[in-house]
Design an enzyme around this catalytic site. Structure first.
Site, short mmCIF file in Angstrom:
data_model
loop_
_atom_site.label_atom_id
_atom_site.label_comp_id
_atom_site.label_asym_id
_atom_site.label_seq_id
_atom_site.Cartn_x
_atom_site.Cartn_y
_atom_site.Cartn_z
N CYS A 107 0.82 -1.22 0.00
CA CYS A 107 0.00 0.00 0.00
C CYS A 107 0.85 1.27 0.00
O CYS A 107 0.33 2.36 -0.18
CB CYS A 107 -0.95 0.00 1.20
SG CYS A 107 -2.21 -1.28 1.07
N HIS B 272 -2.91 7.29 2.71
CA HIS B 272 -3.40 6.04 2.14
C HIS B 272 -4.74 5.72 2.79
O HIS B 272 -4.93 5.90 3.98
CB HIS B 272 -2.39 4.93 2.43
CG HIS B 272 -2.91 3.56 2.14
ND1 HIS B 272 -3.42 3.23 0.90
CD2 HIS B 272 -3.01 2.45 2.91
CE1 HIS B 272 -3.81 1.96 0.94
NE2 HIS B 272 -3.58 1.47 2.15
N ASN C 249 -10.10 0.24 0.15
CA ASN C 249 -8.64 0.29 0.04
C ASN C 249 -8.24 -0.25 -1.33
O ASN C 249 -8.35 -1.45 -1.58
CB ASN C 249 -8.02 -0.55 1.17
CG ASN C 249 -6.50 -0.54 1.14
OD1 ASN C 249 -5.89 -0.06 0.18
ND2 ASN C 249 -5.89 -1.08 2.17
N1 COA Z 1 -18.18 -8.23 9.59
C1 COA Z 1 -18.52 -8.56 10.86
N2 COA Z 1 -17.64 -8.95 11.77
C2 COA Z 1 -16.36 -9.02 11.41
C3 COA Z 1 -15.93 -8.70 10.11
C4 COA Z 1 -16.90 -8.30 9.20
N3 COA Z 1 -16.59 -7.97 7.92
N4 COA Z 1 -14.59 -8.85 10.05
C5 COA Z 1 -14.18 -9.26 11.24
N5 COA Z 1 -15.25 -9.38 12.08
C6 COA Z 1 -15.27 -9.78 13.46
C7 COA Z 1 -14.08 -10.63 13.84
O1 COA Z 1 -14.29 -11.98 13.47
C8 COA Z 1 -14.02 -10.44 15.31
O2 COA Z 1 -14.96 -11.27 15.91
P1 COA Z 1 -14.57 -12.05 17.27
O3 COA Z 1 -14.31 -10.98 18.26
O4 COA Z 1 -15.79 -12.85 17.52
O5 COA Z 1 -13.37 -12.86 16.91
C9 COA Z 1 -14.50 -9.00 15.50
O6 COA Z 1 -15.21 -8.66 14.30
C10 COA Z 1 -13.38 -8.00 15.71
O7 COA Z 1 -12.41 -8.28 14.73
P2 COA Z 1 -11.09 -7.46 14.66
O8 COA Z 1 -10.21 -8.01 13.59
O9 COA Z 1 -10.53 -7.31 16.00
O10 COA Z 1 -11.71 -6.07 14.19
P3 COA Z 1 -11.01 -4.69 13.98
O11 COA Z 1 -11.71 -3.65 14.72
O12 COA Z 1 -9.52 -4.77 14.12
O13 COA Z 1 -11.31 -4.40 12.43
C11 COA Z 1 -10.17 -4.48 10.33
C12 COA Z 1 -10.82 -5.28 11.45
C13 COA Z 1 -9.57 -5.46 9.32
C14 COA Z 1 -11.21 -3.62 9.67
C15 COA Z 1 -9.06 -3.58 10.92
O14 COA Z 1 -8.24 -4.33 11.78
C16 COA Z 1 -8.19 -2.93 9.89
O15 COA Z 1 -8.63 -2.10 9.14
N6 COA Z 1 -6.88 -3.25 9.87
C17 COA Z 1 -5.94 -2.65 8.96
C18 COA Z 1 -6.19 -3.16 7.59
C19 COA Z 1 -5.31 -2.55 6.57
O16 COA Z 1 -5.04 -1.39 6.61
N7 COA Z 1 -4.86 -3.38 5.64
C20 COA Z 1 -4.19 -3.02 4.43
C21 COA Z 1 -2.81 -2.62 4.57
S1 COA Z 1 -2.68 -0.93 4.73
#
Ligand code: COA
Length: 337
Positions: free
Chosen positions: A112, A254, A284
């Protein structure tokens, strides 16, 4: 000699994938996606077309706006994690598509942060006086490496391309790329990767069965590191140039997650009016987020000559960086897109 952005363009596939669509595909909800990521919809490029298709269109929009023949281009840098195929580089297909006969180029995989890596690299070819016109493109067909059965990743990514043209401006003009700082930490490879399809795990029935051709990410780990590193490196670049938060017209980050963007902006003390955000509409798009947002901001006439812009990104690798520039373009004068 400074490298200054003298043209912008972008391409967005027509097909939209909304949160409501995703609700029918995986166990998720519009409320969860908007609340946790800020994304409402993303664009998906149709089957049978690759990243170079979007890259060519973004570049053509730019060239048309400037009335610039493609054979005046000296160099093309294409930031992407989703080249059309392993060999040749997707940039060869872009050069062919544009008929940019006098340009050479290369693909650059910086996750990214790829567009920032490419922009900084391109600026050096201009500053040394080696080349006059360098096209820098960020383009990704993320839908080609996403598992639409995995709710952790499929809600985040989308497809798009953005392009900028870099040319030389004399020092006295006080526009162009002023500074950048780029970093990498290979320990981050475990947290965000596509394991299959390379030389370590070539495509096989087993690699497909094990879903090794899809993006894996530890979202929480990536999130935390992104906030810390984007904030710290932005502060470093601002301090080094004796700029305060009030001097910055726009942070152009980004677009990975609205909560990452908000946290970084807050830590830098920027107001929401100082931050360019379009994640709601596109998700993204990896290497495309920054040039796409820049091209849209230019179309909306948000960018004025001399404005200080701070670009910042974080991505797979881990890779990250910030780049400081003063906007160098006036109003749109060409034929438009
Ligand atoms: N819909 C509903 N629930 C979801 C879900 C979705 N699309 N995706 C994950 N969950 C659930 C998980 O399973 C988890 O459930 P659990 O607690 O029962 O295990 C819960 O939601 C929390 O998941 P978590 O991963 O802790 O959520 P989060 O707040 O960290 O959000 C992302 C997840 C991926 C949105 C976030 O971590 C993120 O944006 N990370 C950076 C991603 C990124 O920038 N990537 C590209 C490189 S720059």
């Amino acid at each position: 000699m400074r490298a200054v952005i003298s043209g912008v363009g972008h391409y967005l596939p027509e097909q939209k994938l909304t949160n409501r669509d995703l609700e029918k595909m995986v166990d998720t909800s519009d409320e969860w996606i908007v609340g946790r990521t800020g994304i409402r919809e993303r664009r998906i490029l149709e089957k049978g077309k690759g990243t170079s298709f979007m890259a060519v269109r973004a570049a053509k929009m730019l060239l048309d706006q400037k009335n610039l023949p493609a054979d005046e281009l000296d160099l093309i840098l294409l930031a992407t994690v989703t080249p059309d195929m392993p060999v040749p580089g997707a940039v060869s297909l872009v050069q062919k598509g544009l008929k940019a006969r006098n340009a050479w180029g290369f693909d650059l995989n910086g996750g990214c942060s790829g567009f920032l890596y490419a922009l900084a690299s391109a600026s050096q070819f201009i500053e040394t006086g080696k080349y006059r016109k360098v096209l820098v493109i960020g383009a990704d067909k993320m839908s080609s490496i996403i598992d639409y059965g995995d709710r952790n990743t499929c809600v985040i990514f989308g497809d798009a391309a953005g392009a900028v043209l870099l040319e030389g401006a004399e020092d006295c003009e006080e526009v162009g790329i002023m500074d950048f700082d780029l970093k990498m930490d290979g320990e981050g490879a475990d947290f965000l990767h596509v394991r299959g399809g390379g030389s370590l795990h070539p495509a096989s029935a087993e690699s497909v069965r094990n879903k090794m051709h899809y993006v894996f990410q530890d979202g929480k780990a990536v999130f935390k590191r992104a906030v810390t590193e984007m904030t710290d490196i932005s502060k470093t670049v601002l301090d080094r140039n004796r700029l305060s938060k009030e001097d910055i017209r726009f942070l152009l980050p980004h677009q990975a997650n609205i909560r990452i963007i908000d946290a970084v902006s807050r830590k830098l003390g920027l107001t929401s009016e100082q931050v360019i955000v379009n994640i709601e509409n596109y998700g993204n798009t990896t290497a495309a987020t920054i040039p796409l947002a820049m091209s849209e901001a230019y179309e909306k006439k948000l960018l004025q000559k001399g404005d200080w812009l701070l670009l910042s990104a974080f991505g797979a690798g881990f890779t990250w960086g910030s780049l400081l520039m003063r906007w160098g373009m006036g109003e749109i004068t060409g034929s438009g897109s």
